[in-house]
Design a protein around this motif. Structure first.
Motif, PDB file in Angstrom:
ATOM      1  N   THR A  45     -10.960 -60.616  -2.464  1.00 12.80           N
ATOM      2  CA  THR A  45     -10.268 -61.815  -2.952  1.00 12.80           C
ATOM      3  C   THR A  45      -8.866 -61.478  -3.430  1.00 12.80           C
ATOM      4  O   THR A  45      -7.955 -62.295  -3.321  1.00 12.80           O
ATOM      5  CB  THR A  45     -11.058 -62.505  -4.086  1.00 12.80           C
ATOM      6  OG1 THR A  45     -11.278 -61.566  -5.147  1.00 12.80           O
ATOM      7  CG2 THR A  45     -12.376 -63.054  -3.593  1.00 12.80           C
ATOM      8  N   LEU A  48      -6.638 -61.443  -0.246  1.00 14.88           N
ATOM      9  CA  LEU A  48      -6.375 -62.804   0.217  1.00 14.88           C
ATOM     10  C   LEU A  48      -5.406 -63.531  -0.713  1.00 14.88           C
ATOM     11  O   LEU A  48      -4.476 -64.200  -0.260  1.00 14.88           O
ATOM     12  CB  LEU A  48      -7.683 -63.590   0.320  1.00 14.88           C
ATOM     13  CG  LEU A  48      -8.632 -63.151   1.433  1.00 14.88           C
ATOM     14  CD1 LEU A  48      -9.978 -63.829   1.268  1.00 14.88           C
ATOM     15  CD2 LEU A  48      -8.031 -63.457   2.793  1.00 14.88           C
ATOM     16  N   ARG A  49      -5.622 -63.380  -2.014  1.00 15.96           N
ATOM     17  CA  ARG A  49      -4.733 -64.008  -2.996  1.00 15.96           C
ATOM     18  C   ARG A  49      -3.306 -63.494  -2.849  1.00 15.96           C
ATOM     19  O   ARG A  49      -2.357 -64.281  -2.779  1.00 15.96           O
ATOM     20  CB  ARG A  49      -5.256 -63.717  -4.404  1.00 15.96           C
ATOM     21  CG  ARG A  49      -4.384 -64.269  -5.517  1.00 15.96           C
ATOM     22  CD  ARG A  49      -4.568 -63.519  -6.808  1.00 15.96           C
ATOM     23  NE  ARG A  49      -4.086 -62.138  -6.674  1.00 15.96           N
ATOM     24  CZ  ARG A  49      -4.152 -61.239  -7.647  1.00 15.96           C
ATOM     25  NH1 ARG A  49      -4.698 -61.550  -8.796  1.00 15.96           N
ATOM     26  NH2 ARG A  49      -3.696 -60.015  -7.469  1.00 15.96           N
ATOM     27  N   CYS A  61      -1.458 -71.496  -3.416  1.00 14.50           N
ATOM     28  CA  CYS A  61      -2.596 -70.575  -3.299  1.00 14.50           C
ATOM     29  C   CYS A  61      -3.587 -70.689  -4.447  1.00 14.50           C
ATOM     30  O   CYS A  61      -4.332 -69.737  -4.713  1.00 14.50           O
ATOM     31  CB  CYS A  61      -2.062 -69.149  -3.195  1.00 14.50           C
ATOM     32  SG  CYS A  61      -0.970 -68.924  -1.790  1.00 14.50           S
ATOM     33  N   TRP A  64      -7.190 -69.502  -3.725  1.00 11.71           N
ATOM     34  CA  TRP A  64      -7.441 -68.057  -3.686  1.00 11.71           C
ATOM     35  C   TRP A  64      -7.318 -67.421  -5.060  1.00 11.71           C
ATOM     36  O   TRP A  64      -8.055 -66.486  -5.383  1.00 11.71           O
ATOM     37  CB  TRP A  64      -6.493 -67.371  -2.705  1.00 11.71           C
ATOM     38  CG  TRP A  64      -6.687 -67.863  -1.302  1.00 11.71           C
ATOM     39  CD1 TRP A  64      -5.777 -68.532  -0.539  1.00 11.71           C
ATOM     40  CD2 TRP A  64      -7.872 -67.755  -0.505  1.00 11.71           C
ATOM     41  NE1 TRP A  64      -6.321 -68.837   0.686  1.00 11.71           N
ATOM     42  CE2 TRP A  64      -7.604 -68.362   0.734  1.00 11.71           C
ATOM     43  CE3 TRP A  64      -9.126 -67.188  -0.722  1.00 11.71           C
ATOM     44  CZ2 TRP A  64      -8.554 -68.426   1.750  1.00 11.71           C
ATOM     45  CZ3 TRP A  64     -10.074 -67.261   0.291  1.00 11.71           C
ATOM     46  CH2 TRP A  64      -9.786 -67.874   1.506  1.00 11.71           C
TER      47      TRP A  64
END
Length: 79
Positions: A45, A48-49, A61, A64
């Motif tokens: 994560t 992705l963030r 975002c 995320w």
């Protein structure tokens, strides 16, 4: 800076000094302390963030960011 020597002390609690009813409670309590450093927790994560923020900016975002926070909380961090 030849100041005075610094004295350090450490405090430890031995389970053998706890009353019998507290010994079992201490050994059965879940570890509330995270097992990893926050920088090493939730790498999926986090990636992705971070990629989303770099490409689209923080405001785009939130999904995320919140997913990473949720993962960190599940790992025992207070974020």
């Amino acid at each position: 800076m030849g100041g005075l020597p610094v004295e350090t002390t450490s405090t430890s609690i031995s389970l053998s000094k706890l009353p019998k009813d507290q010994k079992s409670a201490a050994s059965t309590m879940p570890d509330s302390k995270p097992k990893k450093k926050i920088c090493c927790a939730c790498p999926e994560t986090k990636k992705l963030r971070d990629e989303c923020i770099v490409e689209h900016g923080e405001t785009a975002c939130e999904k995320w960011i919140e997913a990473h926070r949720k993962c960190l909380r599940a790992e025992g961090f207070k974020v």
